[in-house]
Design an enzyme around this catalytic site. Structure first.
Site, short mmCIF file in Angstrom:
data_model
loop_
_atom_site.label_atom_id
_atom_site.label_comp_id
_atom_site.label_asym_id
_atom_site.label_seq_id
_atom_site.Cartn_x
_atom_site.Cartn_y
_atom_site.Cartn_z
CD GLN A 1 -3.07 -0.96 2.24
OE1 GLN A 1 -3.27 -1.95 2.91
NE2 GLN A 1 -3.72 0.17 2.46
CD GLU B 1 -9.47 4.86 5.39
OE1 GLU B 1 -9.36 5.97 5.94
OE2 GLU B 1 -8.52 4.11 5.16
NE ARG C 1 -13.95 0.76 2.86
CZ ARG C 1 -14.36 0.30 1.70
NH1 ARG C 1 -14.40 -0.98 1.46
NH2 ARG C 1 -14.73 1.13 0.76
CB CYS C 2 -10.75 3.42 9.94
SG CYS C 2 -9.70 2.46 11.04
#
Lengths: 808, 284
Positions: A239, A762, A386-387
């Site tokens: 990522q 997110e 996802r945050c």
């Protein structure tokens, strides 16, 4: 020259910001033409895989590789002893700790990497793994972080002095050998004083369980060391490819220009693919040792059991208020279970991420947060699934505390939120725990949400349902879940955000071709977010060339400008801003070229959609295509040929997207089965770049929120055995389990972002988890429930009903 | 998730299958759809040096519906069970149950023979077969023999089948009356938290015949004769259902797993059985 199409058509042709341009990636993905790391196949490529510990805590007495080396196809077996001379048996984590690459004398969690078998194919590697003989001496296992802080069992002898006393860690003093850090924000004494003197205080303890990002594509890499030219190429599921290059250079000593990191297509990351894993290091070493490319790809169990988990936060809160419901203070303590190593991927100065956003969307004058990180015999991680960094934990905490306070006050939870929201005119708002919220209009969003779902009608229906239940007419309860969230995303300003010293700016470089098309490269990397679609839209609007004529490339460190990658909703806030800024650089030069071509002064031309026009004489213009051609092919005095630019963007602040969610749920109290009747999600992500992509992001994030709230967990038994290592037990929702989602929006642009965008990927997860959870808890409020922990799977809901006496 | 090395056989007839089984004993296993065995091999929980694929063996894929019985070949897939209109007419419970097994992709591969022969307590078909009083047909080196489904299961993955025998099909007497298959599961693809199969016959207001079997609540499927006894001769009123549930709870022996603790499973088993009986009775 007469313009044959209208201005409106010219705008449409750009496919710029605000249009639901179809995703350019999908033609490839839907036809099986993606190129993922496991699709990388090189001549003579070997395959590496791990011998993993079956025990959660054990000394390693011996490792015998002799039989494994005799397995046909096995080339070599690496152990910590082989890596030690290279100084690579341990590696730094992003959190300032260090982590064993291969077990160095002991193992700290089940599944930990013990030896790395290199073979001609993955089948031979699997047989080789079976043949490696490891003698373990089992040690007492500590899976409970509270017990860990009292235990005589020292998990990490490398972090204590010769007397067994904890030495200082990367984040200051440690008060126990199994303690990692204490991190504080806000004002302790004033907060405690406010709470001690408050008329109303609600207290709650909640556990945000351990779960896992579980991307569909697991982690993996291919390392290829070219011994002739000394260059290392590393393909992988990264990522943050540029950060990986720097880390590889720092730990291997290979000069950075001799390392090329490539993130090809990535099948979801959700935080799982931010950090560095032993598989990467071993593959690089294996390629150096064998002179051949080496591939390592996790299987599903490896991924769930060993690469970064998320959450595992034990949160204890106190919230004080006036009898009318005005919140006066908030106190939060977290015991954070980090597993065997501290391998979170947070900015260096924030070992608990941005947990200090836990005052939420509310004007809370006094607050204090303390987080204690703890080592246990579990897999390392603690990444942001996802945050943004620990933001889901923070929002879950405050959105539960609000509900608990509403119960204490015997007040409607929607009204309690309304009277405590930060008001529109208070922005920019300086929160008690330090952050400066950029913009917001919470009341408008909240009112719109409640009106759309007919909130009062829902409450009336729910009250009737409770009566019917008590009268024995139904066995189903109804819950109305509310959440109002404010995120903090777009890390971040280099002055306070870095990872291992790498500043968290991002970048965009663009090269306009002579015929008026372009290639742009960014420091981010899409894992499904649709960057190739949306970044082209930003550039299209800024530059005036159609998005269809702009290729977006990311992920190759030899070609893309340096950036810190994609996670924490930072791509649009940071790299998206860089894209806008680079577009403006192009436009500035284009303006000079246009003025020259039109034979007027620079100040006498202005940009209009896809061209520069002479002010007051719109029939006199040069399109961006004309300008691009001229930039290369016409000698313009005082201006260099070519049309390209690069921009590195260091954001002045974070962005603060927000939203209002409502979930309506029926619960069968006899079986614990939930049925989501309605889910409404209003998101305000500032300027909207592509409404269709936003909607897709919302659907995906809500689905992961549903998963986490209703059943997705990484669970251990008391021996540290992971009980949820396959998708049979780890809940990954399918179309079958997912309800219909209604999406809505308001637009409150970020004042400091060049195009006002805040990021959205997110939000639905951050807002969704408390919303689903609150729906479950709300269903039982009339029967005396204050709080129960997630995940709300069937048996835990049944247990709640049972404990409330609803089965008698 | 890589199995140990194995030899793969694809014989053309049953004789060849049996000769491989005889030669290798418990080192050989037959495979139908592979959806139970292959995952076990990939986890290296099953070591199968000799894997015999039944796909090319003839006469194992027929569905024969006759007046009073139904014969289903072992290689009939769940998808074929679902799609066969004649079968659905004769025994609608088969379709109702098969639709609750796993997901469409699995159902295209998974077979009834594999499902009943593997002895996995999580599988749905064994309980259903016990409810329907099916007979399993086995063939071995000494010829064929039949075993009642209700006598077939000994423990988890332990059945009456000998290592050198192959299950070739099942025969069920054409079911009568109302039917229902209820399954509580956490998600698509999951095994049951609790599942119940019920066939029930109504004459006037009275239950004249019933059959009750439970899935994934013991290490074998559970046919509950006492639950049946509690229903037959009653009007299937609340008292009868309660008695049937109480009887069933005596027969099952659930264990704790990620689906929940024993108390929960017992409770849900009762709720599911009640719903199954009520729905079957409403269709009787």
């Amino acid at each position: 020259m007469k313009d044959e199409i209208s201005r409106e058509e010219r705008v449409d042709n750009l496919k710029g910001m605000g249009c639901s341009r179809k995703r350019v990636e999908d033609a490839r993905f839907t036809q099986g033409k993606g190129n993922y790391v496991d699709d990388v196949k090189l001549d003579g490529m070997l395959f590496g895989d791990f011998v993993r510990s079956p025990y959660a805590h054990a000394n390693i007495k011996s490792i015998d590789t002799e039989a494994a080396l005799k397995v046909p196809g096995v080339v070599a077996v690496l152990t910590a002893a082989d890596l030690e001379p290279l100084g690579l048996h341990w590696m730094p984590t992003l959190a300032g700790d260090k982590q064993m690459v291969l077990a160095d004398g002991k193992v700290l969690y089940q599944g930990q990497e013990v030896a790395y078998v290199i073979a001609e194919d993955r089948y031979a590697a699997a047989d080789g793994i079976e043949a490696v003989e490891v003698e373990y001496e089992e040690l007492q296992v500590v899976v409970d972080p509270f017990e860990a802080l009292k235990s005589d069992v020292i998990l990490r002898p490398d972090t204590v002095d010769e007397n067994g006393k904890a030495v200082d860690g990367a984040h200051g003093p440690r008060n126990h050998p199994n303690h990692i850090f204490t991190w504080e924000a806000g004002d302790k004494d004033p907060t405690e004083e406010v709470i001690a003197n408050a008329e109303i205080v609600a207290e709650e303890e909640m556990y945000y369980h351990r779960t896992h990002p579980c991307p569909l594509e697991t982690c993996g890499c291919v390392a290829s060391m070219d011994k002739v030219n000394g260059k290392l190429t590393l393909w992988g599921t990264f990522q943050a490819p540029h950060a990986i290059r720097t880390i590889v250079s720092l730990i291997s000593g290979i000069e950075e220009h001799n390392i090329r990191v490539i993130s090809p297509d990535i099948g979801g990351g959700f935080g799982n693919k931010v950090g560095a894993y032993p598989g990467y290091v071993c593959s690089v070493v294996a390629s150096i040792v064998t002179g051949k490319p080496v591939k390592w790809i996790e299987d599903r169990m490896d991924n769930l059991m060993t690469t970064a988990f998320a959450r595992d936060y034990w949160m204890k809160g106190k919230i004080s208020a006036t009898p009318e419901g005005k919140i006066t203070g908030l106190h939060c303590h977290v015991t954070a279970d980090h597993g065997g190593f501290d391998a979170c991927a947070d900015p260096t100065k924030f070992p608990a991420g941005f947990m200090n956003i836990c005052t939420g969307s509310y004007d809370i004058p006094t607050a204090y947060l303390a987080v204690d990180g703890v080592y246990t015999n579990k897999a390392p991680g603690g990444v942001s699934y996802r945050c943004s960094f620990r933001v889901t934990e923070a929002v879950y905490f405050i959105e539960r505390m609000i509900e608990v306070l509403a119960i204490k006050l015997d007040m409607d939870a929607a009204e309690l939120r309304r009277i405590n929201f930060i008001k529109k005119e208070q922005f920019p708002y300086k929160a008690a725990l330090g952050w400066e919220y950029d913009s917001g209009d919470y009341h408008t969003a909240w009112d719109k949400a409640l009106k759309t779902v007919d909130y009062d009608g829902l409450r009336a229906e729910q009250a009737q349902r409770v009566e019917d239940f008590k009268a024995g007419k139904t066995r189903k309860l109804m819950g109305v879940g509310l959440s109002f969230f404010t995120e903090i995303v777009g890390a971040g300003p280099v002055k306070n955000c870095d990872i291992l010293g790498m500043g968290m700016f991002d970048s965009c470089e663009i090269r306009i071709h002579p015929t008026g098309s372009a290639i742009a490269r960014l420091g981010t990397i899409s894992q499904g977010q649709g960057h190739a679609t949306t970044f082209a839209q930003i550039l299209a609007t800024e530059i005036g060339l159609s998005a269809d004529s702009i290729t977006i490339e990311e992920g190759d460190t030899d070609t893309a400008p340096y950036g810190l990658g994609t996670y924490g909703s930072r791509s649009t806030p940071v790299a998206g801003a860089a894209a806008a800024m680079v577009g403006r650089k192009i436009r500035a030069k284009a303006q000079m070229i246009a003025a020259y071509l039109l034979e007027v002064h620079d100040d006498d031309v202005e940009f209009d959609v896809d061209r520069f026009v002479v002010k007051g004489a719109p029939e006199r213009f040069k399109t961006m295509k004309d300008i691009a051609f001229a930039a290369y092919n016409q000698a313009i005095p005082g201006i260099e040929p070519g049309l390209e630019a690069v921009s590195y963007y260091d954001p002045p602040n974070m962005t603060y997207p927000f939203g209002a969610y409502v979930c309506v749920m029926d619960i069968d109290v006899d079986t614990g089965v939930t049925d989501i009747r309605r889910f409404y999600a209003l998101d305000d992500c500032g300027t909207r770049i592509n409404p269709m992509v936003i909607e897709g992001q919302i659907h995906g994030g809500l689905t992961e929120a549903l998963a986490v709230a209703l059943g997705q967990e990484i669970a251990y038994d008391e021996m540290g055995n992971c009980k949820t290592g396959t998708l049979m037990d780890f809940f990954l929702p399918t179309a079958w389990e997912v309800p219909n989602y209604e999406t809505d929006y308001t637009v409150t642009p970020s004042p400091h972002h060049p195009i006002g965008a805040k990021g959205v990927g997110e939000s639905p997860h951050v807002g969704g988890v408390p919303c689903f959870s609150n729906a479950v808890q709300d269903a039982f409020r009339a029967f005396g429930l204050t709080h129960t922990n997630m995940p709300h799977d069937h048996w835990r809901i049944w247990k709640t009903a049972n404990e409330l006496g609803l089965h008698d | 998730m890589i199995p140990a090395a194995f030899d793969y056989y694809r014989p053309k007839d049953m004789e060849a299958v049996l000769s491989i089984l005889v030669e290798h004993g418990d080192d050989a296993r037959v495979m139908a759809g592979g959806h139970s065995l292959i995952p076990m091999m990939k986890l290296r929980m099953a070591d199968v040096p000799h894997l015999i694929d039944l796909q090319d063996v003839p006469d194992l894929s027929d569905i024969v519906v006759s007046a009073d019985s139904i014969k289903i070949g072992a290689m009939v897939t769940q998808a074929e069970l679902i799609d066969n209109a004649e079968l659905t007419k004769a025994a609608p419970i088969l379709r109702e149950a098969a639709l609750q097994i796993a997901d469409p992709q699995v159902r295209y591969m998974g077979t009834i023979g594999g499902n009943v022969a593997n002895g996995d307590p999580g599988n749905d078909m064994p309980g259903l077969m016990q409810c329907l009083d099916a007979t399993f047909h086995l063939v071995g080196p000494d010829g064929t023999r039949d075993v009642a489904a209700r006598d077939f299961y000994e423990a988890a993955y332990m059945t009456d089948r000998e290592d050198d025998e192959v299950l070739t099909g099942v025969t069920i007497p054409t079911p009568q009356g109302g039917y229902a298959y209820e399954k509580q599961k956490r998600k698509i693809g999951d095994y049951a938290t609790a599942a119940a199969a019920v066939q029930i016959v109504k004459d006037g207001d009275t239950c004249t015949f019933a059959s009750v079997a439970m899935t994934n609540l013991s290490d074998t499927p559970i046919y509950s004769a006492d639950a049946v006894e509690a229903l037959v001769g009653t009007t299937v009123d609340d008292a009868a259902i309660k008695a049937a549930i109480a009887a069933m709870l005596e027969d099952i022996d659930p264990s704790e797993d990620n689906r929940g603790p024993i108390a929960f499973k017992n409770h849900v088993a009762g709720v599911i059985l009640r719903r199954t009986i009520e729905r079957a009775w409403s269709r009787a």
